[in-house]
Design a protein around this motif. Structure first.
Motif, PDB file in Angstrom:
ATOM      1  N   ASN A 227       0.824  -1.208   0.000  1.00 16.90           N
ATOM      2  CA  ASN A 227       0.000   0.000   0.000  1.00 16.90           C
ATOM      3  C   ASN A 227       0.861   1.263   0.000  1.00 16.90           C
ATOM      4  O   ASN A 227       0.564   2.235  -0.715  1.00 16.90           O
ATOM      5  N   ALA A 228       1.942   1.273   0.799  1.00 16.13           N
ATOM      6  CA  ALA A 228       2.818   2.436   0.826  1.00 16.13           C
ATOM      7  C   ALA A 228       3.506   2.642  -0.523  1.00 16.13           C
ATOM      8  O   ALA A 228       3.655   3.780  -0.999  1.00 16.13           O
ATOM      9  N   SER A 229       3.913   1.567  -1.162  1.00 12.80           N
ATOM     10  CA  SER A 229       4.565   1.685  -2.474  1.00 12.80           C
ATOM     11  C   SER A 229       3.589   2.196  -3.527  1.00 12.80           C
ATOM     12  O   SER A 229       3.941   3.038  -4.365  1.00 12.80           O
ATOM     13  N   MET A 230       2.352   1.706  -3.493  1.00 15.70           N
ATOM     14  CA  MET A 230       1.358   2.177  -4.454  1.00 15.70           C
ATOM     15  C   MET A 230       1.030   3.647  -4.238  1.00 15.70           C
ATOM     16  O   MET A 230       0.826   4.395  -5.202  1.00 15.70           O
ATOM     17  N   ALA A 231       0.988   4.083  -2.987  1.00 17.63           N
ATOM     18  CA  ALA A 231       0.729   5.498  -2.722  1.00 17.63           C
ATOM     19  C   ALA A 231       1.853   6.370  -3.289  1.00 17.63           C
ATOM     20  O   ALA A 231       1.595   7.447  -3.848  1.00 17.63           O
ATOM     21  N   ARG A 232       3.096   5.931  -3.168  1.00 20.93           N
ATOM     22  CA  ARG A 232       4.209   6.677  -3.746  1.00 20.93           C
ATOM     23  C   ARG A 232       4.100   6.729  -5.266  1.00 20.93           C
ATOM     24  O   ARG A 232       4.348   7.765  -5.890  1.00 20.93           O
ATOM     25  N   LEU A 234       1.364   6.500  -7.172  1.00 18.17           N
ATOM     26  CA  LEU A 234       0.264   7.362  -7.591  1.00 18.17           C
ATOM     27  C   LEU A 234       0.610   8.837  -7.398  1.00 18.17           C
ATOM     28  O   LEU A 234       0.244   9.686  -8.226  1.00 18.17           O
ATOM     29  N   GLU A 235       1.314   9.168  -6.320  1.00 16.76           N
ATOM     30  CA  GLU A 235       1.693  10.564  -6.092  1.00 16.76           C
ATOM     31  C   GLU A 235       2.693  11.038  -7.142  1.00 16.76           C
ATOM     32  O   GLU A 235       2.592  12.166  -7.648  1.00 16.76           O
ATOM     33  N   GLU A 439       8.339   0.796  -5.132  1.00 12.44           N
ATOM     34  CA  GLU A 439       8.846   1.829  -4.229  1.00 12.44           C
ATOM     35  C   GLU A 439       9.742   2.824  -4.959  1.00 12.44           C
ATOM     36  O   GLU A 439       9.648   4.028  -4.754  1.00 12.44           O
TER      37      GLU A 439
END
Length: 471
Positions: A227-232, A234-235, A439
């Protein structure tokens, strides 16, 4: 009846008047002397008037390019680049030719449906999938190929399994897990046949509950990591999308409002806009100095832009320097335009429009700076390495204990333990590797196409001619 004055009183009054007259004349003379004492030395020590030196062209002494003030000068005497015969159309033609050459030098995509690493020299070939990939901007044809019905999609993915880049990267770890499971199951079978099962049973009874406790935290760690990697990702993709939009909008504003007042300043600004995406890509991908100079020399390497090129190549953070330069160019052009409008009573109503234009330009430049700042933050601040190390250690313990747990569950054959361990290791190690790839977002993003899109949109919005208005 008037009282007659004493002769002595009359004589004293006349003496007082004569003394006052002498005093006034003395003061006047002193004042003149002081003025002469001040003016004469100043006049004697005044510097001689400067002699006007004839201006020499760049072709005679030809190493000193135009300064920014000369480039944006509204008077024709100091502007050696924009000659009388050089019109706005010639500036647009030069810009169009340079952008076309840059498009050939840095093509946005290769021929065919899927991306090729040869187009983008800084794209790691190890992460480019043979099928659909995030390393390119998708089209209708790409979506059609990707959105097959489930049975066709599963069959195609299984058939092309041997081409998977993720599978190739995790193959050594999965092979080690398989070999470890074979070793443990073979040892367990040997000790079982020799009836020495006391130590084995004790180890299994201790290991099996530990393995059960590790399964839930491992799944949670993998989920949070993904989830943290996907958020990075998308940002970062959103920041580049806003960068492309900002360059297109700012280029259109420059063409509409700045180009009629200062063609040279507007063209120089668009050259910086077209270059911004390429230099940001080079910064995030770690491209060499020669690659950056090649692009910058094409857009800023002409004789009249030589000072701009040398200044930009000498900056430690070139993307930040470019946005600052854009702000300076637009500020000088608008200030000069406001001064012209103020001196012209017939155009007083345009002052409000130019103030709004200045605000719009500042907002667009600020948006570009925000996008650059987001990319720098994502590149310089990964997911905390402590999290990654802890996940790796938990994953290692889980893989080492998995064969023991399978043996305690009743899987007695070596092949069964090996197959189950290999499949489980492939799934969990694959999830961990996918999170690692995502990431580092700028390695898998279609940077070549995004930089080319920013260049193309900035150029098209500026050089395209619109039909005249008939109202």
């Amino acid at each position: 009846m008037a009282i007659p004055l004493d002769p002595y009183t009359l004589k004293r009054g006349e003496m007082i008047q004569r003394q006052q007259s002498k005093t006034k004349r003395g003061l006047t003379a002193c004042s003149l002397v002081l003025v002469l004492l001040i003016l004469v030395p100043c006049a004697s020590f005044a510097p001689p008037p400067r002699r006007s030196r004839p201006q020499s062209s760049h072709r005679e002494h030809g190493h000193r390019p135009l300064t920014f003030t000369q480039l944006l000068s509204s008077t024709g005497s100091n502007n050696d680049y924009i000659h009388d015969e050089t019109s706005s159309a010639s500036l647009l033609n030069d810009l169009k030719k340079d952008l076309a050459i840059l498009s050939e030098l840095r093509p946005p995509k290769s021929t065919g449906l899927w991306p090729q690493p040869s187009v983008d020299q800084s794209l790691p070939p190890a992460i480019v999938s043979a099928g659909s990939s995030y390393t390119r901007i998708w089209t209708h044809q790409t979506w059609d190929q990707h959105s097959y019905p489930p049975h066709q999609r599963y069959l195609r993915h299984v058939r092309r399994w041997y081409l998977s880049t993720t599978a190739r990267k995790i193959l050594p770890s999965v092979a080690f897990a398989c070999a470890w499971s074979i070793l443990l199951s073979s040892v367990a079978k040997y000790y079982h046949l020799s009836a020495a099962t006391g130590v084995l049973k004790t180890a299994v009874e201790w290991t099996s509950p530990t393995f059960s406790f590790l399964s839930a935290p491992l799944a949670l760690l993998l989920t949070l990591r993904a989830n943290a990697s996907m958020a990075r990702l998308l940002e970062a993709r959103g920041a580049w999308g806003r960068l492309v939009l900002g360059t297109r909008t700012l280029s259109s504003v420059l063409k509409t409002y700045i180009f009629p007042m200062h063609p040279s300043g507007a063209v120089l600004s668009v050259r910086y806009l077209a270059l911004l995406g390429w230099l940001l890509k080079a910064q995030l991908r770690g491209e060499d100095e020669e690659s950056q100079q090649q692009v910058a020399r094409l857009l800023l390497g002409k004789p009249h832009y030589d000072e701009e090129y040398r200044w930009l190549m000498g900056q430690p953070k070139r993307t930040v320097a470019m946005t600052s330069r854009l702000r300076q160019i637009c500020a000088v052009a608008l200030s000069d335009g406001i001064a012209k409008t103020t001196n012209n009573p017939q155009q007083q109503n345009r002052l409000v429009d130019q103030s709004a234009t200045q605000l719009t330009i500042e907002e667009r430049i600020l948006e570009l700076e925000v996008c650059v700042g987001i990319c720098e933050r994502l590149f310089g601040s990964p997911i905390p390495p402590t999290y990654s190390r802890h996940l790796s250690r938990v994953m290692s313990l889980w893989i080492l204990l998995l064969p023991v747990s399978l043996i305690s569950s009743g899987v007695s054959t070596v092949a069964g333990v090996a197959c189950a361990t290999t499949v489980a290791a492939y799934v969990f190690i694959g999830l961990d590797e996918v999170g690692m790839e995502i990431e580092n977002v700028f390695q898998i993003m279609p940077m070549q196409q995004l930089a080319a899109a920013a260049q193309k949109d900035a150029g098209d919005a500026f050089v395209s001619e619109m039909p005249p208005l008939n109202f």
